[in-house]
Write a protein that holds these residues in place. Structure first.
Motif, PDB file in Angstrom:
ATOM      1  N   GLN A 158      44.311   9.184  64.383  1.00  0.00           N
ATOM      2  CA  GLN A 158      43.122   9.975  64.674  1.00  0.00           C
ATOM      3  C   GLN A 158      43.460  11.377  65.184  1.00  0.00           C
ATOM      4  N   TRP A 159      44.515  11.484  65.964  1.00  0.00           N
ATOM      5  CA  TRP A 159      44.862  12.807  66.495  1.00  0.00           C
ATOM      6  C   TRP A 159      46.323  12.887  66.898  1.00  0.00           C
ATOM      7  N   TYR A 160      46.783  14.137  66.967  1.00  0.00           N
ATOM      8  CA  TYR A 160      48.147  14.412  67.381  1.00  0.00           C
ATOM      9  C   TYR A 160      48.117  15.043  68.768  1.00  0.00           C
ATOM     10  N   GLY A 161      49.273  15.305  69.336  1.00  0.00           N
ATOM     11  CA  GLY A 161      49.327  15.861  70.683  1.00  0.00           C
ATOM     12  C   GLY A 161      48.921  17.322  70.746  1.00  0.00           C
ATOM     13  N   ARG A 162      48.706  17.787  71.959  1.00  0.00           N
ATOM     14  CA  ARG A 162      48.288  19.175  72.146  1.00  0.00           C
ATOM     15  C   ARG A 162      49.446  20.132  71.915  1.00  0.00           C
ATOM     16  N   THR A 163      49.172  21.261  71.275  1.00  0.00           N
ATOM     17  CA  THR A 163      50.178  22.289  71.055  1.00  0.00           C
ATOM     18  C   THR A 163      49.957  23.434  72.041  1.00  0.00           C
ATOM     19  N   PRO A 164      50.980  24.233  72.327  1.00  0.00           N
ATOM     20  CA  PRO A 164      50.851  25.322  73.302  1.00  0.00           C
ATOM     21  C   PRO A 164      49.873  26.403  72.830  1.00  0.00           C
ATOM     22  N   THR A 165      49.204  27.025  73.778  1.00  0.00           N
ATOM     23  CA  THR A 165      48.351  28.168  73.476  1.00  0.00           C
ATOM     24  C   THR A 165      49.169  29.438  73.654  1.00  0.00           C
TER      25      THR A 165
END
Length: 205
Positions: A158-165
């Motif tokens: 369903q989803w992957y991890g958060r990436t840096p902003t």
């Protein structure tokens, strides 16, 4: 916000019980019982992820007899709290974070402030992530993180991890790419101006 007018249905003559459909549903509306998928019609948001990913073409999208709308009204939540949460996540409250459903950051923030604690709960309440199901996971995870919530990833795709902003890029990386036409600090200044812009709810006061 999303108008839900479609419903997933399983053709059990074609289904081989691979469980792919359950692993891609963004609202966890599909459960496996006796090695076969069972779709919760009330939870299904008609996104067609299951239909698109089924290797046996065993799922069809059909029109609902009674379409309905899912929406969390930001005006039912303290505007200051919504703005505080959005800005902590580096998002403007009126910023569209799901282009497929035109869902704004403020609606997702409102859902979180009302008790939603995972991307799946947020999608169920607002319809966000029920279009392409790709881009909007990032701002959702940022908003949850800003609220001090670390959701548990479902057993699926369903989803992957958060990436840096851009605000989180290390100085060493900025220096490395500055000679190649990347101007991160200038980008940050521009984005900070966007974040500082007054929302229409404040202007109405």
């Amino acid at each position: 916000m999303r108008v839900v007018n479609m419903l997933a249905q399983v053709d059990y003559d074609k289904c081989i019980g691979c469980q792919t459909c359950a692993k891609v549903c963004p609202v966890l509306a599909i459960k496996i019982e006796n090695k076969k998928p069972v779709i919760n019609a009330e939870m299904c948001r008609g996104c067609a992820a299951c239909e698109q990913r089924c290797p046996q073409y065993a799922i069809n999208m059909v029109k609902r007899e009674e379409p309905f709308t899912v929406y969390v009204d930001p005006s039912t939540v303290d505007a200051e709290k919504i703005e505080e949460l959005c800005k902590k996540a580096r998002l403007h409250p009126e910023q569209i974070i799901c282009y497929c459903t035109a869902t704004r950051a403020e609606e997702v923030a409102a859902a979180i402030l009302k008790g939603a604690k995972s991307p799946e709960e947020i999608s169920l309440q607002t319809g966000v992530r029920t279009g392409c199901k790709v881009e909007c996971i990032e701002p959702i995870l940022r908003l949850l993180e800003a609220a001090g919530i670390t959701p548990e990833k479902p057993d699926g795709y369903q989803w992957y991890g958060r990436t840096p902003t851009v605000w989180e890029i290390p100085e060493s990386v900025k220096e490395k790419y500055s000679s190649r036409g990347f101007y991160f600090d200038e980008d940050i200044k521009l984005l900070d101006k966007v974040l500082a812009a007054k929302s229409s709810r404040k202007e109405d006061k």
